[in-house]
Write a protein that holds these residues in place. Structure first.
Motif, PDB file in Angstrom:
ATOM      1  N   MET A   1      46.603  64.927  24.004  1.00 30.96           N
ATOM      2  CA  MET A   1      45.768  63.842  23.552  1.00 30.96           C
ATOM      3  C   MET A   1      45.637  63.868  22.028  1.00 30.96           C
ATOM      4  SD  MET A   1      41.920  62.915  24.817  1.00 30.96           S
ATOM      5  CE  MET A   1      42.393  62.828  26.515  1.00 30.96           C
ATOM      6  N   TRP A   2      45.195  64.998  21.449  1.00 31.89           N
ATOM      7  CA  TRP A   2      45.126  65.174  20.009  1.00 31.89           C
ATOM      8  C   TRP A   2      45.186  66.666  19.708  1.00 31.89           C
ATOM      9  CZ3 TRP A   2      41.038  62.556  22.563  1.00 31.89           C
ATOM     10  CH2 TRP A   2      40.027  63.403  22.983  1.00 31.89           C
ATOM     11  N   ASP A   3      45.588  66.987  18.497  1.00 28.80           N
ATOM     12  CA  ASP A   3      45.694  68.400  18.132  1.00 28.80           C
ATOM     13  C   ASP A   3      44.352  68.994  17.735  1.00 28.80           C
ATOM     14  OD1 ASP A   3      48.402  68.458  18.603  1.00 28.80           O
ATOM     15  OD2 ASP A   3      48.899  67.862  16.571  1.00 28.80           O
ATOM     16  N   LYS A   4      43.623  68.282  16.917  1.00 26.34           N
ATOM     17  CA  LYS A   4      42.355  68.775  16.390  1.00 26.34           C
ATOM     18  C   LYS A   4      41.362  67.613  16.391  1.00 26.34           C
ATOM     19  CE  LYS A   4      41.018  71.830  12.682  1.00 26.34           C
ATOM     20  NZ  LYS A   4      41.475  72.482  11.468  1.00 26.34           N
ATOM     21  N   PRO A   5      40.602  67.455  17.476  1.00 21.35           N
ATOM     22  CA  PRO A   5      39.713  66.301  17.568  1.00 21.35           C
ATOM     23  C   PRO A   5      38.642  66.303  16.479  1.00 21.35           C
ATOM     24  CG  PRO A   5      39.304  67.826  19.367  1.00 21.35           C
ATOM     25  CD  PRO A   5      40.498  68.333  18.636  1.00 21.35           C
ATOM     26  N   LYS A   6      38.341  65.105  15.977  1.00 24.89           N
ATOM     27  CA  LYS A   6      37.286  64.937  14.995  1.00 24.89           C
ATOM     28  C   LYS A   6      36.014  64.525  15.724  1.00 24.89           C
ATOM     29  CE  LYS A   6      38.247  62.985  11.039  1.00 24.89           C
ATOM     30  NZ  LYS A   6      38.746  62.001  10.042  1.00 24.89           N
ATOM     31  N   VAL A   7      34.912  65.160  15.342  1.00 26.05           N
ATOM     32  CA  VAL A   7      33.613  64.887  15.940  1.00 26.05           C
ATOM     33  C   VAL A   7      32.668  64.424  14.839  1.00 26.05           C
ATOM     34  CG1 VAL A   7      31.665  65.856  17.218  1.00 26.05           C
ATOM     35  CG2 VAL A   7      33.988  66.666  17.688  1.00 26.05           C
ATOM     36  N   LEU A   8      32.076  63.256  15.043  1.00 29.74           N
ATOM     37  CA  LEU A   8      31.136  62.707  14.071  1.00 29.74           C
ATOM     38  C   LEU A   8      29.722  62.805  14.612  1.00 29.74           C
ATOM     39  CD1 LEU A   8      30.512  61.124  11.457  1.00 29.74           C
ATOM     40  CD2 LEU A   8      30.837  59.028  12.803  1.00 29.74           C
ATOM     41  N   GLN A  34      37.308  69.115  13.977  1.00 29.47           N
ATOM     42  CA  GLN A  34      36.892  68.746  12.625  1.00 29.47           C
ATOM     43  C   GLN A  34      35.523  68.073  12.716  1.00 29.47           C
ATOM     44  OE1 GLN A  34      39.903  66.138  11.109  1.00 29.47           O
ATOM     45  NE2 GLN A  34      41.333  67.780  10.702  1.00 29.47           N
ATOM     46  N   PRO A  35      34.440  68.824  12.533  1.00 30.03           N
ATOM     47  CA  PRO A  35      33.123  68.203  12.577  1.00 30.03           C
ATOM     48  C   PRO A  35      32.799  67.491  11.272  1.00 30.03           C
ATOM     49  CG  PRO A  35      32.899  70.563  12.304  1.00 30.03           C
ATOM     50  CD  PRO A  35      34.366  70.270  12.425  1.00 30.03           C
ATOM     51  N   VAL A  36      32.131  66.355  11.389  1.00 32.57           N
ATOM     52  CA  VAL A  36      31.734  65.554  10.238  1.00 32.57           C
ATOM     53  C   VAL A  36      30.306  65.080  10.465  1.00 32.57           C
ATOM     54  CG1 VAL A  36      32.199  63.415   8.969  1.00 32.57           C
ATOM     55  CG2 VAL A  36      34.111  64.763   9.861  1.00 32.57           C
ATOM     56  N   SER A  37      29.499  65.097   9.407  1.00 26.91           N
ATOM     57  CA  SER A  37      28.145  64.549   9.455  1.00 26.91           C
ATOM     58  C   SER A  37      28.122  63.280   8.631  1.00 26.91           C
ATOM     59  CB  SER A  37      27.133  65.516   8.850  1.00 26.91           C
ATOM     60  OG  SER A  37      26.987  66.652   9.645  1.00 26.91           O
ATOM     61  N   ALA A  38      27.393  62.288   9.136  1.00 30.06           N
ATOM     62  CA  ALA A  38      27.215  61.051   8.383  1.00 30.06           C
ATOM     63  C   ALA A  38      25.805  60.537   8.616  1.00 30.06           C
ATOM     64  CB  ALA A  38      28.238  60.000   8.805  1.00 30.06           C
ATOM     65  N   ALA A  39      25.322  59.789   7.634  1.00 31.83           N
ATOM     66  CA  ALA A  39      23.990  59.208   7.731  1.00 31.83           C
ATOM     67  C   ALA A  39      24.032  57.768   7.246  1.00 31.83           C
ATOM     68  CB  ALA A  39      22.992  60.007   6.911  1.00 31.83           C
ATOM     69  N   VAL A  40      23.203  56.934   7.863  1.00 33.31           N
ATOM     70  CA  VAL A  40      23.088  55.547   7.429  1.00 33.31           C
ATOM     71  C   VAL A  40      22.542  55.514   6.010  1.00 33.31           C
ATOM     72  CG1 VAL A  40      21.901  53.353   7.852  1.00 33.31           C
ATOM     73  CG2 VAL A  40      22.837  54.652   9.773  1.00 33.31           C
ATOM     74  N   GLN A  73      35.784  54.391   8.059  1.00 34.83           N
ATOM     75  CA  GLN A  73      37.193  54.303   7.694  1.00 34.83           C
ATOM     76  C   GLN A  73      38.043  55.341   8.413  1.00 34.83           C
ATOM     77  OE1 GLN A  73      37.311  54.468   3.417  1.00 34.83           O
ATOM     78  NE2 GLN A  73      35.772  52.871   3.232  1.00 34.83           N
ATOM     79  N   GLU A  74      37.396  56.230   9.179  1.00 37.76           N
ATOM     80  CA  GLU A  74      38.106  57.293   9.884  1.00 37.76           C
ATOM     81  C   GLU A  74      38.038  57.052  11.388  1.00 37.76           C
ATOM     82  OE1 GLU A  74      36.979  61.249   8.590  1.00 37.76           O
ATOM     83  OE2 GLU A  74      36.053  60.388   6.801  1.00 37.76           O
ATOM     84  N   ARG A  75      38.897  57.753  12.100  1.00 38.21           N
ATOM     85  CA  ARG A  75      38.860  57.701  13.562  1.00 38.21           C
ATOM     86  C   ARG A  75      38.354  59.029  14.097  1.00 38.21           C
ATOM     87  NH1 ARG A  75      43.153  53.953  16.425  1.00 38.21           N
ATOM     88  NH2 ARG A  75      43.040  52.238  14.970  1.00 38.21           N
ATOM     89  N   PHE A  76      37.484  58.928  15.091  1.00 40.18           N
ATOM     90  CA  PHE A  76      36.866  60.109  15.676  1.00 40.18           C
ATOM     91  C   PHE A  76      37.093  60.122  17.175  1.00 40.18           C
ATOM     92  CE2 PHE A  76      34.596  59.228  11.799  1.00 40.18           C
ATOM     93  CZ  PHE A  76      34.517  60.478  11.215  1.00 40.18           C
ATOM     94  N   ALA A  77      37.350  61.309  17.710  1.00 43.07           N
ATOM     95  CA  ALA A  77      37.467  61.449  19.155  1.00 43.07           C
ATOM     96  C   ALA A  77      36.087  61.347  19.797  1.00 43.07           C
ATOM     97  CB  ALA A  77      38.121  62.785  19.517  1.00 43.07           C
ATOM     98  N   TYR A  78      35.083  61.900  19.132  1.00 44.32           N
ATOM     99  CA  TYR A  78      33.718  61.926  19.655  1.00 44.32           C
ATOM    100  C   TYR A  78      32.761  61.470  18.565  1.00 44.32           C
ATOM    101  CZ  TYR A  78      35.924  64.871  23.145  1.00 44.32           C
ATOM    102  OH  TYR A  78      36.766  65.351  24.115  1.00 44.32           O
ATOM    103  N   VAL A  79      31.804  60.645  18.957  1.00 45.12           N
ATOM    104  CA  VAL A  79      30.746  60.202  18.058  1.00 45.12           C
ATOM    105  C   VAL A  79      29.423  60.505  18.752  1.00 45.12           C
ATOM    106  CG1 VAL A  79      29.673  58.247  16.894  1.00 45.12           C
ATOM    107  CG2 VAL A  79      32.163  58.401  17.010  1.00 45.12           C
ATOM    108  N   VAL A  80      28.536  61.193  18.039  1.00 49.34           N
ATOM    109  CA  VAL A  80      27.248  61.590  18.601  1.00 49.34           C
ATOM    110  C   VAL A  80      26.131  61.051  17.711  1.00 49.34           C
ATOM    111  CG1 VAL A  80      25.780  63.498  19.341  1.00 49.34           C
ATOM    112  CG2 VAL A  80      28.278  63.712  19.503  1.00 49.34           C
TER     113      VAL A  80
END
Length: 150
Positions: A1-8, A34-40, A73-80
């Motif tokens: 499915m993917w090598d290294k899923p990105k999680v937002l 690849q964990p990523v944090s984002a805020a409105v 602008q990025e694609r994530f496998a998981y969004v929380v």
């Protein structure tokens, strides 16, 4: 499915909950995601969040939170989404494989002495930890070729 899923991990306002979740995911899954944090509305990280995470051996002091517009602008496998406000205020990520909503209290609403405020961060930290463990397990189930740290 993917090598290294990105999680937002998404928060509204201050990024404490997303930064704590990112810290747990980095510690549990190491470099398999690849964990990523984002805020409105990104804001500086409250030092009490750093203190609460340091108590469990995780340093989040150098993590950076992205603006949601940048994350779009990025694609994530998981969004929380973290917290009830994120349901209404966070944008839709249509290409995410899975989207979750975790209803977590906002530790910044607690007023009072520093120890009382730190206790709020500890409570939230303790709410986040098992949810991130479940996410790690789910990520592995979705893609068993990703060798997650267990």
């Amino acid at each position: 499915m993917w090598d290294k899923p990105k999680v937002l991990f998404l928060c509204t306002g201050h990024p404490e909950r997303s930064e704590m979740a990112e810290g747990f995911l980095r510690a549990l899954a190491r470099d398999t995601v690849q964990p990523v944090s984002a805020a409105v509305e990104p804001a500086p990280l409250d030092p009490l969040a750093v203190d609460a995470m340091n108590e469990v051996g995780i340093d989040i002091s150098h993590q950076l939170v992205k603006d949601v517009r940048t994350a779009l602008q990025e694609r994530f496998a998981y969004v929380v989404g973290l917290g009830d406000n994120s349901k209404e205020r966070c944008p839709v990520f249509p290409f995410a494989f899975r989207v979750f909503q975790w209803s977590l209290e906002d530790p910044l609403v607690v007023q009072g002495p520093i120890e009382q405020r730190l206790d709020a961060f500890r409570r939230v930290r303790n709410q986040i930890a098992p949810k991130v463990r479940e996410l790690v397990d789910l990520t592995y189930q979705d893609n068993p070729k990703v060798p997650l740290a267990r």
